[in-house]
Design an enzyme around this catalytic site. Structure first.
Site, PDB file in Angstrom:
ATOM      1  N   LYS A  30     -30.771 -32.282  45.588  1.00 29.74           N
ATOM      2  CA  LYS A  30     -31.684 -31.620  46.306  1.00 29.74           C
ATOM      3  C   LYS A  30     -31.448 -29.956  46.128  1.00 29.74           C
ATOM      4  CE  LYS A  30     -35.727 -32.410  48.669  1.00 29.74           C
ATOM      5  NZ  LYS A  30     -36.542 -33.244  48.765  1.00 29.74           N
TER       6      LYS A  30
HETATM    7  P1  NAD Z   1     -45.976 -29.021  51.962  1.00 34.69           P
HETATM    8  O1  NAD Z   1     -45.517 -27.869  52.096  1.00 34.69           O
HETATM    9  O2  NAD Z   1     -47.407 -29.312  50.991  1.00 34.69           O
HETATM   10  O3  NAD Z   1     -46.748 -29.674  53.471  1.00 34.69           O
HETATM   11  C1  NAD Z   1     -46.088 -29.667  54.424  1.00 34.69           C
HETATM   12  C2  NAD Z   1     -47.015 -29.263  55.935  1.00 34.69           C
HETATM   13  O4  NAD Z   1     -46.268 -29.741  56.914  1.00 34.69           O
HETATM   14  C3  NAD Z   1     -47.475 -28.059  55.790  1.00 34.69           C
HETATM   15  O5  NAD Z   1     -49.035 -28.307  55.890  1.00 34.69           O
HETATM   16  C4  NAD Z   1     -47.027 -27.386  57.001  1.00 34.69           C
HETATM   17  O6  NAD Z   1     -47.781 -26.516  57.847  1.00 34.69           O
HETATM   18  C5  NAD Z   1     -46.841 -28.813  57.805  1.00 34.69           C
HETATM   19  N1  NAD Z   1     -45.746 -28.674  59.039  1.00 34.69           N
HETATM   20  C6  NAD Z   1     -44.660 -27.662  58.970  1.00 34.69           C
HETATM   21  N2  NAD Z   1     -44.052 -27.968  60.278  1.00 34.69           N
HETATM   22  C7  NAD Z   1     -44.722 -28.264  60.794  1.00 34.69           C
HETATM   23  C8  NAD Z   1     -44.618 -29.041  62.203  1.00 34.69           C
HETATM   24  N3  NAD Z   1     -43.849 -28.705  63.123  1.00 34.69           N
HETATM   25  N4  NAD Z   1     -45.794 -29.494  62.759  1.00 34.69           N
HETATM   26  C9  NAD Z   1     -47.007 -30.006  61.749  1.00 34.69           C
HETATM   27  N5  NAD Z   1     -46.942 -29.713  60.708  1.00 34.69           N
HETATM   28  C10 NAD Z   1     -45.891 -28.938  60.075  1.00 34.69           C
HETATM   29  O7  NAD Z   1     -45.183 -30.032  51.695  1.00 34.69           O
HETATM   30  P2  NAD Z   1     -45.018 -31.809  51.200  1.00 34.69           P
HETATM   31  O8  NAD Z   1     -44.620 -31.608  49.711  1.00 34.69           O
HETATM   32  O9  NAD Z   1     -46.380 -32.338  51.388  1.00 34.69           O
HETATM   33  O10 NAD Z   1     -43.887 -32.266  52.089  1.00 34.69           O
HETATM   34  C11 NAD Z   1     -43.797 -32.764  53.339  1.00 34.69           C
HETATM   35  C12 NAD Z   1     -42.762 -33.827  53.843  1.00 34.69           C
HETATM   36  O11 NAD Z   1     -42.811 -34.740  52.658  1.00 34.69           O
HETATM   37  C13 NAD Z   1     -41.559 -33.101  53.518  1.00 34.69           C
HETATM   38  O12 NAD Z   1     -40.514 -33.836  54.312  1.00 34.69           O
HETATM   39  C14 NAD Z   1     -41.006 -33.493  52.115  1.00 34.69           C
HETATM   40  O13 NAD Z   1     -39.716 -33.615  51.842  1.00 34.69           O
HETATM   41  C15 NAD Z   1     -41.552 -34.734  51.827  1.00 34.69           C
HETATM   42  N6  NAD Z   1     -41.976 -35.171  50.416  1.00 34.69           N
HETATM   43  C16 NAD Z   1     -42.662 -34.759  49.700  1.00 34.69           C
HETATM   44  C17 NAD Z   1     -42.847 -35.096  48.475  1.00 34.69           C
HETATM   45  C18 NAD Z   1     -43.535 -34.352  47.271  1.00 34.69           C
HETATM   46  O14 NAD Z   1     -43.618 -34.788  46.189  1.00 34.69           O
HETATM   47  N7  NAD Z   1     -44.348 -33.280  47.817  1.00 34.69           N
HETATM   48  C19 NAD Z   1     -42.187 -36.152  48.011  1.00 34.69           C
HETATM   49  C20 NAD Z   1     -41.319 -36.822  48.858  1.00 34.69           C
HETATM   50  C21 NAD Z   1     -41.222 -36.505  50.130  1.00 34.69           C
END
Ligand code: NAD
Length: 455
Positions: free
Chosen positions: A145
């Site tokens: 990561k």
């Molecule tokens: P992203 O940036 O597209 O979305 C994150 C969202 O969370 C945003 O809309 C942000 O405004 C919101 N957010 C942040 N703080 C917040 C809070 N306190 N309360 C409510 N909403 C809040 O990111 P993503 O890629 O969707 O990632 C989200 C989660 O999923 C992370 O934990 C990431 O590690 C995990 N994840 C993502 C992927 C991927 O392929 N994108 C894969 C596996 C895991």
């Protein structure tokens, strides 16, 4: 643990972080508004949770101390300083990290996060979870990561590009298609992957698309990668609902974190006749008891930058959102969103962890005691890395698949992995999280023991 000096009131750093006795908090430089985000509130860190969950699974597997010592800790950690010229002409320093937790089963694999709350501790936790996650879905990768402590919401595209290219060149000695393959995570996207791919390729002298996944399709990205995490979340929720005999049709759904993972999962549930009654992001939470109009909510967020102000929806607090009665709750934002202080208020039948580490061990114990069925992160959100693997395979073979092939293969992987974890859960009478960790850790342990100890 993060120790907070008791007499310190607040120190503001130039990266937009306000350090308070409650831990680092985010400050908007434009508005001066104090914006608290989930990853920065808890005193127990994400890495503490990762270590605790490892020990629980290692105990259940009866792993020897020798094997635990070989598996538990990151193999390699790189901490970099990134001087970046801002649009004003002034040079700002950012800190970044790349952690390779394990390469026992293949190259390290894991996203890059841009967020003001990024710390080495958080990146280590996320890298550790990637190792077990890749093993749970049985793809030939280890775990890694990366992250940069920055507030991308307050940076221009040109500043982001310069910072990304500087970060890519700083971590260049570690990455490569056979060594360590980054991908998008919170606040990074396909454009950022394109800049990393270009920086790496320019340095090597020829195009090397396989160095990152989650790239634009025009640069060797895979069809279906952008929606893969949310789609994988949907498939595991379908499996859980089937196991619990809860129909998706008519189910009430709540999504915390309406970003890539959360909004796609919401979209798929909505188009399969569930009602997404509430959704939130870092700027607001919206609710409609009869179901939000998800395509309109996605368009509204694209236009305004957030879910707040959505027509035909009322604004509620983040605490109210987590406590809504529903069949399916999807925490899809950041770590430690559900802990000992608020887990008791959750009234969902299924908690699908789209985010990494959204539930602390204490929070998880409360959910379990209350009979809520948790689909743990390393299973629930593994669709993203699974399609990243498909992308890497396509790049290596220079042969690209149709979207439906990607979806079919993803569905097979997610549903088979769910069934394997469920079997351990039922046979061994452990939590779903421990069951998933047992599956992942046992596969990494087997590879580690087979490889033996060098020298
Ligand atoms: P992203 O940036 O597209 O979305 C994150 C969202 O969370 C945003 O809309 C942000 O405004 C919101 N957010 C942040 N703080 C917040 C809070 N306190 N309360 C409510 N909403 C809040 O990111 P993503 O890629 O969707 O990632 C989200 C989660 O999923 C992370 O934990 C990431 O590690 C995990 N994840 C993502 C992927 C991927 O392929 N994108 C894969 C596996 C895991």
């Amino acid at each position: 643990m993060t120790l907070c000096p008791s007499r310190l009131i607040a120190v503001v750093f130039d990266n937009g972080l306000l350090h308070t006795p409650a831990g680092p908090q985010v400050v908007s430089r434009k508005t001066g508004v104090f914006e608290m985000e989930a990853s920065t509130q808890a005193v127990k860190t994400a890495y503490d949770s990762a270590m605790e969950n490892f020990d629980l699974a290692a105990d259940a597997l009866n792993l020897s101390v020798d094997v635990r010592n070989m598996l538990k800790y990151p193999e390699r950690i790189l901490h970099v300083n990134l001087p970046v010229r801002m649009d004003s002409g002034h040079i700002q320093r950012f800190e970044g990290y790349r952690v390779q937790h394990s390469t026992a089963r293949g190259p390290a694999k894991g996203g890059i996060r841009y967020h003001p709350g990024v710390t080495l501790d958080e990146v280590k936790a996320l890298a550790t979870w990637m190792t077990w996650k890749c093993a749970v879905v049985n793809i030939p990768f280890g775990g890694g990561k990366g992250g940069v402590t920055c507030n991308p919401k307050e940076m221009s595209q040109t500043e982001l590009e310069r910072m990304t290219r500087r970060y890519a060149s700083a971590i260049l000695p570690l990455i490569g298609p056979e060594r360590d393959i980054p991908a998008p995570d919170v606040y990074t996207n396909s454009q950022i992957m394109a800049w990393i791919m270009d920086t790496y390729s320019m340095t090597k002298g020829y195009p090397i698309p396989g160095v990152v996944t989650g790239k634009p399709i025009a640069l060797g990205g895979s069809l279906g990668r952008n929606e893969a995490t949310g789609r994988g979340v949907y498939y595991t929720i379908q499996s859980a609902a089937e196991h619990l005999r809860i129909p998706i049709k008519g189910a009430k759904v709540v999504v915390q974190g309406f970003g890539n993972a959360g909004s796609i999962a919401a979209q798929l549930l909505d188009s399969n006749q569930a009602y997404v009654i509430a959704a939130s992001d870092s700027r607001g939470c919206v609710y409609n008891a009869n179901g939000l109009d998800i395509p309109k909510l996605i368009a509204h967020k694209e236009k305004t930058g957030g879910v707040a102000g959505m027509p035909n929806a009322e604004s509620i607090s983040p605490q109210e959102l987590l406590a809504l009665e529903c069949e399916i709750l999807i925490p899809a934002a950041l770590e430690n969103a559900i802990d000992a202080t608020n887990a008791g208020a959750v009234k969902a039948k299924i908690v699908g962890e789209a985010a990494n580490g959204p539930v602390t061990p204490e929070g998880g114990a409360i959910l379990e005691k209350n009979g809520e069925f948790v689909i743990p992160d390393i299973l629930c959100n593994a669709g993203g890395v699974t399609v990243s693997y498909f992308e890497w395979v396509q790049d290596e073979q220079h042969l690209f698949w149709e979207a439906q092939d990607v979806y079919n293969r993803l569905e097979r992987v997610m549903k088979n992995s769910f069934a394997e974890v469920l079997k351990i859960y039922l046979d061994r009478k452990v939590s779903m999280r421990t069951a998933a960790n047992m599956l992942g850790i046992s596969r990494v342990a087997e590879a580690t023991v087979l490889r033996g100890l060098y020298p």
